[in-house]
Every structure is written in C-alpha cells, then in structure tokens.
Design an enzyme around this catalytic site. Structure first.
Site, PDB file in Angstrom:
ATOM      1  N   LEU A  28       0.706  -1.245   0.130  1.00 53.92           N
ATOM      2  CA  LEU A  28       0.090   0.044   0.160  1.00 53.92           C
ATOM      3  C   LEU A  28       0.841   1.179  -0.048  1.00 53.92           C
ATOM      4  O   LEU A  28       0.321   2.264  -0.063  1.00 53.92           O
ATOM      5  CB  LEU A  28      -0.968  -0.069   1.192  1.00 53.92           C
ATOM      6  CG  LEU A  28      -1.814  -1.050   1.390  1.00 53.92           C
ATOM      7  CD1 LEU A  28      -2.320  -1.217   2.796  1.00 53.92           C
ATOM      8  CD2 LEU A  28      -2.977  -1.143   0.410  1.00 53.92           C
ATOM      9  N   LYS A  78      12.297  -7.694   7.048  1.00 53.66           N
ATOM     10  CA  LYS A  78      12.641  -6.779   8.030  1.00 53.66           C
ATOM     11  C   LYS A  78      13.660  -7.064   9.166  1.00 53.66           C
ATOM     12  O   LYS A  78      14.181  -6.219   9.860  1.00 53.66           O
ATOM     13  CB  LYS A  78      11.144  -6.619   8.894  1.00 53.66           C
ATOM     14  CG  LYS A  78      10.097  -5.895   7.920  1.00 53.66           C
ATOM     15  CD  LYS A  78       8.995  -5.939   8.945  1.00 53.66           C
ATOM     16  CE  LYS A  78       7.901  -5.008   8.178  1.00 53.66           C
ATOM     17  NZ  LYS A  78       6.685  -4.486   9.327  1.00 53.66           N
ATOM     18  N   GLY A 140       3.462 -11.148  18.870  1.00 54.99           N
ATOM     19  CA  GLY A 140       4.239 -11.372  17.434  1.00 54.99           C
ATOM     20  C   GLY A 140       5.039 -10.043  17.152  1.00 54.99           C
ATOM     21  O   GLY A 140       5.217  -9.299  17.856  1.00 54.99           O
TER      22      GLY A 140
HETATM   23  P1  NAP Z   1       2.489 -12.351  13.616  1.00 55.86           P
HETATM   24  O1  NAP Z   1       3.974 -11.926  13.954  1.00 55.86           O
HETATM   25  O2  NAP Z   1       2.194 -13.192  12.844  1.00 55.86           O
HETATM   26  O3  NAP Z   1       1.829 -12.386  15.003  1.00 55.86           O
HETATM   27  C1  NAP Z   1       0.417 -12.706  15.398  1.00 55.86           C
HETATM   28  C2  NAP Z   1       0.158 -12.813  16.865  1.00 55.86           C
HETATM   29  O4  NAP Z   1      -1.249 -13.184  16.932  1.00 55.86           O
HETATM   30  C3  NAP Z   1       0.886 -13.807  17.293  1.00 55.86           C
HETATM   31  O5  NAP Z   1       1.327 -13.618  18.823  1.00 55.86           O
HETATM   32  C4  NAP Z   1      -0.137 -15.392  17.621  1.00 55.86           C
HETATM   33  O6  NAP Z   1       0.092 -16.272  18.491  1.00 55.86           O
HETATM   34  C5  NAP Z   1      -1.366 -14.432  17.805  1.00 55.86           C
HETATM   35  N1  NAP Z   1      -2.548 -15.377  17.154  1.00 55.86           N
HETATM   36  C6  NAP Z   1      -2.611 -15.593  15.816  1.00 55.86           C
HETATM   37  N2  NAP Z   1      -3.626 -16.364  15.971  1.00 55.86           N
HETATM   38  C7  NAP Z   1      -4.245 -16.426  17.364  1.00 55.86           C
HETATM   39  C8  NAP Z   1      -5.511 -16.887  17.580  1.00 55.86           C
HETATM   40  N3  NAP Z   1      -6.363 -17.640  16.855  1.00 55.86           N
HETATM   41  N4  NAP Z   1      -5.724 -16.784  19.215  1.00 55.86           N
HETATM   42  C9  NAP Z   1      -4.736 -16.140  19.663  1.00 55.86           C
HETATM   43  N5  NAP Z   1      -3.774 -15.530  19.367  1.00 55.86           N
HETATM   44  C10 NAP Z   1      -3.363 -15.812  17.946  1.00 55.86           C
HETATM   45  O7  NAP Z   1       1.740 -10.963  13.103  1.00 55.86           O
HETATM   46  P2  NAP Z   1       2.125  -9.501  13.222  1.00 55.86           P
HETATM   47  O8  NAP Z   1       2.901  -9.050  12.149  1.00 55.86           O
HETATM   48  O9  NAP Z   1       2.301  -9.080  14.424  1.00 55.86           O
HETATM   49  O10 NAP Z   1       0.655  -8.730  12.689  1.00 55.86           O
HETATM   50  C11 NAP Z   1      -0.399  -9.130  13.740  1.00 55.86           C
HETATM   51  C12 NAP Z   1      -1.815  -7.880  13.163  1.00 55.86           C
HETATM   52  O11 NAP Z   1      -1.037  -6.813  13.110  1.00 55.86           O
HETATM   53  C13 NAP Z   1      -2.050  -8.469  11.538  1.00 55.86           C
HETATM   54  O12 NAP Z   1      -3.491  -8.515  11.422  1.00 55.86           O
HETATM   55  C14 NAP Z   1      -1.358  -7.145  10.834  1.00 55.86           C
HETATM   56  O13 NAP Z   1      -2.420  -6.687   9.749  1.00 55.86           O
HETATM   57  C15 NAP Z   1      -1.436  -6.066  12.046  1.00 55.86           C
HETATM   58  N6  NAP Z   1      -0.472  -4.931  11.570  1.00 55.86           N
HETATM   59  C16 NAP Z   1      -0.996  -3.661  11.480  1.00 55.86           C
HETATM   60  C17 NAP Z   1       0.119  -2.810  11.393  1.00 55.86           C
HETATM   61  C18 NAP Z   1      -0.356  -1.232  11.001  1.00 55.86           C
HETATM   62  O14 NAP Z   1       0.201  -0.563  10.623  1.00 55.86           O
HETATM   63  N7  NAP Z   1      -1.702  -0.897  11.254  1.00 55.86           N
HETATM   64  C19 NAP Z   1       1.351  -3.121  11.390  1.00 55.86           C
HETATM   65  C20 NAP Z   1       1.821  -4.286  11.639  1.00 55.86           C
HETATM   66  C21 NAP Z   1       0.907  -5.373  11.782  1.00 55.86           C
HETATM   67  P3  NAP Z   1       0.790 -17.534  18.299  1.00 55.86           P
HETATM   68  O15 NAP Z   1       2.120 -17.532  18.066  1.00 55.86           O
HETATM   69  O16 NAP Z   1       0.498 -18.315  19.539  1.00 55.86           O
HETATM   70  O17 NAP Z   1       0.007 -18.039  17.066  1.00 55.86           O
END
Ligand code: NAP
Length: 297
Positions: A28, A78, A140
């Site tokens: 984006l 990253k 995460g």
């Molecule tokens: P990530 O590194 O994959 O981390 C995801 C986290 O969510 C992990 O702690 C995972 O735990 C947990 N999780 C996943 N499924 C789950 C469930 N069913 N129940 C409980 N915990 C669960 O992902 P990320 O990069 O941190 O991104 C996470 C979110 O933030 C995404 O939706 C992304 O679009 C958003 N984000 C937004 C921005 C922004 O600028 N707005 C920036 C970055 C990220 P486990 O390891 O136990 O599976």
C-alpha cells in the site's frame, strides 16, 4: 492519462525512494508515498522492488550504488536487513525489525517507524499514561512495536496476553536486556476477565477479525464490558474498518482506534526522515483510503 501520471516527469534529477519485499505487488506504500511526494513538491518517485531473500545483500548494495535515497522494508526482509546497516535506532533494536532505511555517508541506517505510527493516534487522546494499564493481545512482530510505543508513552503497567505460556515467557525475557528495557507482565487468555477492570488501553495485535474472517474477535462483548468508562480499544487491523472487535467496543461506549492511522503515520514518519519535511498526512490518508477501497472492490 490520469492527472497523477501526467504530473510525473522523471528526469536525471529525480530522487528515488522505494520499498523492498517479496511479494511486493500488494504493498500500500507506493500510492501513499507518491501522493505525498507530489504534494510536497519533491522531485521524487517511490518504487516497489521485489527482492528475493538470496539477493538481499546485492540489492542493498545496488540501491546504494545507484543513488536511491531511502527505502521501506517489508516481509520477509525486516530482520534480514539488520546486519547490512551501519546504524540502528534503539527502537529498531528493541523490536528486532527495521521498516525504514536511509542513506548516510557511512552506509545505510535503519529504524522502525511502526512505533511512531502506533503512538500517533494515542498522543491525540487525553490520558495520563503514567497511571495507565495497557493490555496487549498477542506477542508477534506488531506486538513488539506496541510494547516499545507503550514504553515510550510511559505506561505504568504493560501486560501481554497470549495463548502459549512458553512464548509469553520468551517474549517477556527478550525485553529485559533490550535497549528499551520493559518489565512486562504476562497472562494467558483466561486471565483477561480479571485484568480488564483496571485497563486504560486494550490493543489487539493478533490477526483475529482480519479480512476475510471478519466475524472473529479476540474478545467477547462480555469481556469488553469489564473495561472502565473512557477506556480505549485499539485494533491494529485495517481491513475491515471497523473490525468486529471495534464494533463491539463502540457498542459498549468505548473509544476505538483502528490500524489505518498507524499505517499512515508509519509512512509519514519514514517520509519525514527521507525529506526532512513535514509530511502531508491528510493527502497520505486520502491516497491510502482510495487504494484500500479500490482493492476491496
Ligand atoms: P505475527 O507476527 O504473525 O503475530 C501474530 C500474533 O497473533 C501471535 O502472537 C499469534 O500467537 C497471535 N495469534 C494468531 N492467531 C491467534 C488466535 N487464533 N488466538 C490467539 N492468538 C493468535 O503477526 P504481526 O506481524 O504481529 O501482525 C499482527 C496483526 O497486526 C495483523 O493483523 C497485521 O495486519 C497487523 N499490523 C498492522 C499494522 C499497521 O500499520 N496497522 C502494522 C503491523 C501489523 P501464536 O504465536 O500463539 O500463534
């Protein structure tokens, strides 16, 4: 020819910025950053570059050699870019990931502007952070930027809640030796009910509720009812707007924030580093909203 392409005249003086990742076609950032460069009157262009992991070092050296001014970094690079940088900010070190790189005389330097992006909409709220409890759902990559942001806001109590005791323990330990040390408290999901009563800010960093699984929510309406009046529900997800979590929070009378502004503000912070100019945030918001809207049709 559209008005934006008609106005784009690339010459030998045009500065080049960009983003590296793989895949990169859904990024984006190009429409948002090109709209901003145009608005600022900068003779510059922001280009997406697909860079294979095996070619990362060559690509970074190449970007340096051809005079690229700075670039963003997205998945999967990253972390991998970090050894190729001559300096890193404390935020980037604490998070363990870099999303923005700029040119210095010695070589590429890097930071992570997700922290500023996360904090920006919170700074607009009237909250005494020094007396606040934050509960972060998930541990995460995004949760690391959230914890660093809460540390910088001066939050009194930072809780991280997740579904694996082992991962929670590893996450908490990683912050003890970090350049931004944080004494985190951790809890499993079923601790939420008892925690939320004294919570000022509840942040969802899990993908629960993200399109296409839009009916999911990390917490129930019953959980949200524990939050005190005036509490803030913040979802980092930006599609859909609002998520189920934020719908439930709004129905409960809570203040809600979504990930859209974080996305805009992390980009604005990167642009400010590269251009040393105040970013045209309203234009960036508009470009991002238009692009997200057209992507969902
Ligand atoms: P990530 O590194 O994959 O981390 C995801 C986290 O969510 C992990 O702690 C995972 O735990 C947990 N999780 C996943 N499924 C789950 C469930 N069913 N129940 C409980 N915990 C669960 O992902 P990320 O990069 O941190 O991104 C996470 C979110 O933030 C995404 O939706 C992304 O679009 C958003 N984000 C937004 C921005 C922004 O600028 N707005 C920036 C970055 C990220 P486990 O390891 O136990 O599976």
């Amino acid at each position: 020819m559209s008005s934006s392409s008609a106005s784009l005249a690339i010459t030998g003086r045009t500065k080049v910025f960009g983003i590296i990742g793989d895949p990169i076609e859904h990024s984006l950032s190009p429409p948002m950053q090109n709209a901003a460069l145009h608005q600022l009157g900068v003779d510059g262009v922001y280009v997406p570059f697909r860079v294979d992991g095996q070619q990362l070092a060559a690509a970074m050296a190449g970007l340096g050699a051809i005079g690229v001014q700075g670039f963003n970094v997205t998945i999967p690079h990253k972390q991998a870019v970090m050894p190729h940088l001559v300096s890193l900010t404390d935020s980037a070190q604490a998070i363990g990931a870099v999303n923005t790189v700029w040119r210095t005389k010695q070589g590429w330097a890097g930071t992570n502007t997700d922290v500023l992006g996360f904090m920006a909409p919170l700074r607009a709220q009237t909250v005494n952070w020094a007396r606040s409890r934050v509960v972060v759902l998930g541990y995460g990559g995004a949760a690391r930027a959230v914890v660093a942001g809460c540390q910088q806001l001066g939050c009194q109590d930072i809780w991280v809640v997740g579904r694996s005791a082992q991962k929670l323990e590893q996450f908490a330990q990683s912050w003890q030796q970090s350049p931004l040390p944080v004494a985190l408290k951790t809890g499993l999901w079923d601790a939420l009910g008892s925690l939320l009563g004294g919570t000022t800010l509840l942040v969802n960093t899990t993908p629960l509720g993200m399109s296409p699984r839009v009916e999911d929510s990390p917490v129930s309406k019953g959980d949200l009812a524990h939050l005190p009046l005036g509490a803030i529900a913040y979802d980092l997800i930006y599609t859909p707007r609002p998520t189920r979590f934020l719908q439930l929070a709004a129905e409960g009378g809570l203040t809600t924030l979504d990930g859209f502004e974080m996305l805009v503000q992390q980009g604005a912070a990167a642009l400010e580093i590269w251009t040393q100019q105040s970013p045209p945030v309203a234009i960036m918001r508009q470009a991002l909203a238009t692009h997200l809207g057209s992507r969902m049709q």
